[in-house]
Design a protein around this motif. Structure first.
Motif, PDB file in Angstrom:
ATOM      1  N   ASP A 187       0.814  -1.214   0.000  1.00 45.92           N
ATOM      2  CA  ASP A 187       0.000   0.000   0.000  1.00 45.92           C
ATOM      3  C   ASP A 187       0.854   1.273   0.000  1.00 45.92           C
ATOM      4  O   ASP A 187       0.340   2.353   0.235  1.00 45.92           O
ATOM      5  CB  ASP A 187      -0.951   0.006   1.199  1.00 45.92           C
ATOM      6  N   GLU A 212       0.232  -3.501 -11.040  1.00 50.64           N
ATOM      7  CA  GLU A 212      -0.166  -2.102 -11.266  1.00 50.64           C
ATOM      8  C   GLU A 212       1.002  -1.151 -11.004  1.00 50.64           C
ATOM      9  O   GLU A 212       1.184  -0.153 -11.710  1.00 50.64           O
ATOM     10  CB  GLU A 212      -1.373  -1.734 -10.393  1.00 50.64           C
TER      11      GLU A 212
ATOM     12  N   TRP B  24     -19.261  -7.764  -6.748  1.00 53.89           N
ATOM     13  CA  TRP B  24     -18.265  -6.687  -6.694  1.00 53.89           C
ATOM     14  C   TRP B  24     -17.437  -6.630  -7.984  1.00 53.89           C
ATOM     15  O   TRP B  24     -16.598  -5.743  -8.143  1.00 53.89           O
ATOM     16  CB  TRP B  24     -17.320  -6.897  -5.505  1.00 53.89           C
ATOM     17  N   GLN B  26     -16.238  -6.565 -12.126  1.00 56.50           N
ATOM     18  CA  GLN B  26     -16.498  -5.683 -13.270  1.00 56.50           C
ATOM     19  C   GLN B  26     -16.154  -6.463 -14.534  1.00 56.50           C
ATOM     20  O   GLN B  26     -14.992  -6.522 -14.931  1.00 56.50           O
ATOM     21  CB  GLN B  26     -15.644  -4.414 -13.168  1.00 56.50           C
ATOM     22  N   MET B  71     -11.032  -2.331 -12.541  1.00 51.17           N
ATOM     23  CA  MET B  71     -11.734  -2.873 -11.375  1.00 51.17           C
ATOM     24  C   MET B  71     -12.239  -1.735 -10.492  1.00 51.17           C
ATOM     25  O   MET B  71     -13.352  -1.775  -9.999  1.00 51.17           O
ATOM     26  CB  MET B  71     -10.770  -3.766 -10.578  1.00 51.17           C
ATOM     27  N   ARG B  72     -11.396  -0.743 -10.289  1.00 52.13           N
ATOM     28  CA  ARG B  72     -11.856   0.468  -9.604  1.00 52.13           C
ATOM     29  C   ARG B  72     -12.302   1.466 -10.668  1.00 52.13           C
ATOM     30  O   ARG B  72     -11.659   1.586 -11.717  1.00 52.13           O
ATOM     31  CB  ARG B  72     -10.713   1.077  -8.781  1.00 52.13           C
ATOM     32  N   GLY B  73     -13.390   2.165 -10.411  1.00 47.14           N
ATOM     33  CA  GLY B  73     -13.887   3.142 -11.368  1.00 47.14           C
ATOM     34  C   GLY B  73     -12.862   4.243 -11.610  1.00 47.14           C
ATOM     35  O   GLY B  73     -12.126   4.622 -10.693  1.00 47.14           O
ATOM     36  N   ILE B  74     -12.795   4.748 -12.837  1.00 44.80           N
ATOM     37  CA  ILE B  74     -11.851   5.829 -13.124  1.00 44.80           C
ATOM     38  C   ILE B  74     -12.613   7.076 -13.545  1.00 44.80           C
ATOM     39  O   ILE B  74     -13.736   7.022 -14.021  1.00 44.80           O
ATOM     40  CB  ILE B  74     -10.841   5.442 -14.227  1.00 44.80           C
ATOM     41  N   LYS B  83      -3.500   3.312 -16.333  1.00 42.74           N
ATOM     42  CA  LYS B  83      -4.846   2.906 -16.731  1.00 42.74           C
ATOM     43  C   LYS B  83      -5.327   3.781 -17.897  1.00 42.74           C
ATOM     44  O   LYS B  83      -5.914   3.284 -18.873  1.00 42.74           O
ATOM     45  CB  LYS B  83      -5.827   3.024 -15.558  1.00 42.74           C
TER      46      LYS B  83
ATOM     47  N   GLY F  73     -17.169   7.281 -11.137  1.00 36.57           N
ATOM     48  CA  GLY F  73     -16.156   6.459 -11.793  1.00 36.57           C
ATOM     49  C   GLY F  73     -16.793   5.480 -12.764  1.00 36.57           C
ATOM     50  O   GLY F  73     -17.894   4.986 -12.520  1.00 36.57           O
ATOM     51  N   HIS F  75     -16.266   1.958 -15.362  1.00 36.88           N
ATOM     52  CA  HIS F  75     -15.531   0.704 -15.488  1.00 36.88           C
ATOM     53  C   HIS F  75     -15.448   0.256 -16.944  1.00 36.88           C
ATOM     54  O   HIS F  75     -14.934  -0.818 -17.224  1.00 36.88           O
ATOM     55  CB  HIS F  75     -16.209  -0.364 -14.632  1.00 36.88           C
TER      56      HIS F  75
END
Lengths: 275, 275, 275, 275, 275, 275
Positions: A187, A212, B24, B26, B71-74, B83, F73, F75
């Protein structure tokens, strides 16, 4: 004069003040009575059942570990769970357990400093401030070296575990500035990039965060070294022993049990071996 | 007659229905227009920048990956982040991206089945039900074998990555019932113990969950094999290629890019090598 | 043949199945090993330090209590806290602790039934269903009586504690239908009103909920009797002893320690004494 | 010149500034119009229906209470609920209601000071700071006395209610330093222990918190006195009357209604009476 | 024989059962006593101060409104706030207030049906099910017409307010299937698109949701009509009056106060007027 | 020398520093590469599909909008959603998108100042501080005028949209102090009342908040003007153009697309027209 547990605790809390632990952490005395005498101390990274057996069989009065036994609160110490069996084993044998975790990470005589020393760093500064405590360290090597040589030297300086070190980056890349953080550090990639480090030494790097981070670096630095959770933190135990020895007249040993869970590997590839 | 993206999506959603993905997750189309033609398809575990470059340089119209790009919204696709650069690279080159993730994990032609086959399992059943979908598999080997032999055979059956396989348990222990779960599986130890498995093959095992699982097993089975996130899931790509080939007349290739982040290891210990 | 702890636990879990406990509750084995022998059992409402001392001095192997020792999870059993000292005291003396709490409240041989019997009720039915379990009981007296007489008879039927019974309502009011709920019951006033009870027997009634219930009743029924938390639940211990005695050949005693915290009162007013 | 409600509110808010109330509290004007005249004021601990009837029958314009009528927000004032009937009763009779609750607890002319005075304390200091306000008081008796004598003297100094005082501790123990907190105080045991008090006077003490506090004290001090919620706070009403009388020319009475919910007790044990 | 409030409430709750209200809603009796007589009833969309004045000046006993007076709970009815002044005004004048809100939206004699009738719809079905209740309606016009003509006809059928109707879409587009939802409907665009409606009549449409809905439609249907919150719901009041009149012998009037907040507009553009 | 996107971004971030945006906002670069050249810039309130088409057809390199394209956000950027089609349209055409939202609201060359200027205000001060940024403005007219005249003058000064301006208050009331807040402002009524404004100009006012604000004002000031979300903010675009023109040598146009969703109105009532 007999040394009492409360005297040892006083020394420990001067070295690793509990108020410097992270708010979510669980540090301090887990079993024992402050008035009980202490003649033998054993140091280990984790209070596993094997470590407790070692403590019982060698007449230890106090076990000091880095990792908490009871990070999550428990509602039972029946022997039907491993946590319950561990607590019961300690209490029945009159062995006190003391934990110095994130307060030991950040201290001058702490885990990050021990790892930085093993990595050969000088001019160290904190990697980041979390809850106002200096987490991890960033420093410089005596001179630039290849990533492959750096990893080999680091491996030689750490207690060895079965999985060895995993490296992400070309073996012949040059590194000089190094960030280190003992234990699980996936993290802190943003802080690592901000630090200008050429390579980041930490552990427990999972696929998605590591990939990432590599994508964000577009193939270049900071490279990654996963040094193993146990290896990257057990390197601190001699520091702890020395600090206690200089303050207390008592027998202090480092556990002979390697509490890393891995026994062996198959097919791990040395530098140069993978196309 | 030209094949359109929507036709390929129809085939994919029959094989891996989106409603079987975890809540959860996407999954589905990430870039592209359902009306665009598809002549070349590339399969990969992760949509990394290198994979996208390969797709661009080989004239691919559709990239199918297991892991979601977003996977996480951008909130931005500017090229200042990896990304954003990935999305921009795909869109500029008119490459559609389709993701089949947890819906591909649980399917008959899916990741868990492919991993179970690589491990040599028969009589497979689900390891656990999560959101009513069958996660992981438990099966039996053709005959009992040692943990060391099992790990060696599994390594040979999986796509190779730099870190190899990590094993927790004695190399000479006998195993017959095996639980497998591709990718990160350190939240399924309770199901593994309930399944009666002798060994659990998964990946991304961190120190604390792995050690707690070993403690709960008191040194005995279920033993652990961390087969690597990439290796344990990339084994599925040939299955995917075959399933698509039998349904569609189109060129389909598996990416030559190994998206595992690790390049090499130092000091990893083979069976028998660690005291 | 020696009786083992696991045999006693089997009997307890037939009488008070853990699945009938409320979801927030913490029941079952708190200390001990299922394989340890059990020759003497002690029953108490609370596992206080005095009760544990009594168990140690009388050679008890198993302590069974209604109230959990560790309702909140703990991270230490060091003797610096009362909870830690209690766990340590039990473990050092090899005394197992078993808790039957809300699962004992709702059972046929449970706390609510014992309290209803002490109150002289017949035709009992559940007061309310909470998480599908029958909480409390409502029943009828053999014949109508005054609130004053009812309270006096109830006091005589319960184990005595220093604070006695507190009553809200006129001593000469007539009551016939009675709701009972052992322990803290000030969240069930709505169910009590819906039940048609003339009086509600429970404990731990605080000023605001009790006053609001009285306001909602506009001075009429249901009246209130605060019978004391300890008295209203300790009345169950003989039932528990009898149920275990009929199933197990073992010595079973009820603790002589009254774990109600109160020692004496000043100025409490008997019926008729307050203007 | 006619006194208006806003003038009285001004005086009240100088004595008990609303900004000193706890953030969760609901203080200030509950019914009424700032421009209405005020000739008669009634003071009570709770705005019960009986108190409102007394106010209506005696021509009161303003009722001042310690406890909020509407601590929880309401969506209806229909007379089908007691709260609705109370609001309707006040509004129809043109009676303003003003509440001074936690702001009155902490003030110089407030509840804690009144209770400390009744307990005979000198050299008082705050028991704890909550949201930067001084909650409760700790002080010393003129000279050490037995817990039994202290409780008897305190009972004599407080308005009497049916349940009397409950005491936890030996009647012949000596006490000198005393902590007091009017109303429900079972969340302040840690502050009480830190204060060095020999005894803690508060109210609404439930079984579990009280027993845990006694366990933590291992039978010694701080002992406990549950003085009753109403008694421990109604002692403040004369202070309030005097403070208002010195600032306003208006009739001020203390309600003759005892809003404690309890009517009588059965079997309460005086000091020395319980084995 | 005198009609009592409880009799009127019985009729209302048969027409608009409270259990059909949304879980977050606040419906039912807000002021008043079930036993009070009812001779005059006033109906309005909102219980504003002007409506309450009208009720007082015309001797109304019961005000029935669609919108709750106390949607958020209140802790005071002092006249210093508009809500407090409203409650006080009603209580002082002995006027009961009854609210039928989302339970009136979904009913057969409800708001959505009244709006659908005003829009000239037949073959109506629910627009969506929310908490198992039929929200909004979708139906067909007797014959296709232009969006401009539809909007003009709808305007003529609704109670007029200052802002008129706002329309998004070309005036000459043809519409036949229509979705309606009285009041604020900008969270139902997905259901509208799924319904196949050519135009959606609702109110309180803000810039972002409306623009996003138009973008999702790429300029085509479903078009939007914002008919005004007050106009789209006040159209129900005659239905309510008729339903009550057929069940009760009592004077029933619809308020002459238009509780729409808008007084006039500047520069609103009729169809054809904007380039 | 070619102007690069990063140069324009530098200018924008000096004018509207991203750190002054609200914490929930999404501002900055949404598509594009900092190294791409910029020769033509288009300014618009919203990045709608029509605006993007205009940008593509006029050879624009950079679109600057006030409203974020991706506030939530995403996806996927597949063209199956309007958001995906917008991103794809921009990326395929190499058009960068930059958003200045709440950071543009609060700036000296920002939306609130532009709206205040259009309203004819002098001596402006912030309406409120939110996250330490000055939200909205309060100022004075050159001389008092009627609400009707003020609204007419404001309408003339703003870009015209189909719904015109809605006004709540008597056309002949006098106003002098004015509060303005571009866009949706119905959460600032308390600050408006505290400011002493006679009228509040904002947009997206829904029935309930607007009516409650009018009730709280008891029919008097502050009156309300809903100037339309688009009109009240698009007034800022010339300011933006001028600020950029003075800093950059590049073609800058304001979009000819009116992104207000409304096309026409029916029955809107001018001042004096509604009884």
């Amino acid at each position: 004069m007999t040394l009492l547990l409360r005297d040892v605790v006083d020394v420990l809390e001067r070295l690793y003040p509990p108020r410097t632990a992270q708010s979510w952490d669980q540090v301090g005395l887990v079993t024992g009575d402050p008035a009980q005498p202490v003649e033998r101390i054993l140091l280990a990274l984790d209070p596993t059942l094997d470590v407790i057996d070692e403590a019982r069989s060698t007449g230890v009065d106090l076990l000091i570990t880095h990792h908490p036994l009871l990070m999550r609160g428990i509602h039972s110490v029946a022997t039907t769970t491993a946590k319950g069996a561990s607590v019961t084993g300690l209490v029945v044998a009159d062995i006190a357990l003391y934990v110095a975790h994130t307060n030991a990470d950040v201290a001058q005589s702490g885990v990050s400093e021990a790892l930085a020393a093993a990595a050969g760093l000088t001019d160290t500064r904190p990697l980041s401030l979390v809850e106002e405590q200096p987490l991890g360290r960033v420093g410089r090597l005596a001179s630039p070296m290849t990533l492959g040589s750096f990893a080999a030297a680091l491996y030689a300086a750490l207690p060895a575990a079965a999985a060895g070190l995993r490296v992400s980056g070309p073996a012949d890349a040059t590194v000089e500035t190094v960030a280190v953080l003992g234990g699980a550090g996936d993290d802190q990639f943003e802080a690592v990039r901000a630090s200008g480090a050429d390579v980041y030494v930490t552990a427990d790097l999972r696929h998605h965060p590591a990939l990432e981070a590599r994508e964000e670096s577009r193939g270049g630095p900071p490279y990654l070294v996963d040094a193993g959770h146990w290896s990257s933190e057990a390197v601190w135990l001699p520091t702890l022993r020395d600090a206690l020895t200089s303050a207390l007249r008592v027998d202090i040993d480092i556990s002979t049990v390697r509490t890393d869970p891995w026994t062996f590997t198959v097919g791990a590839t040395p530098a140069g071996g993978m196309p």
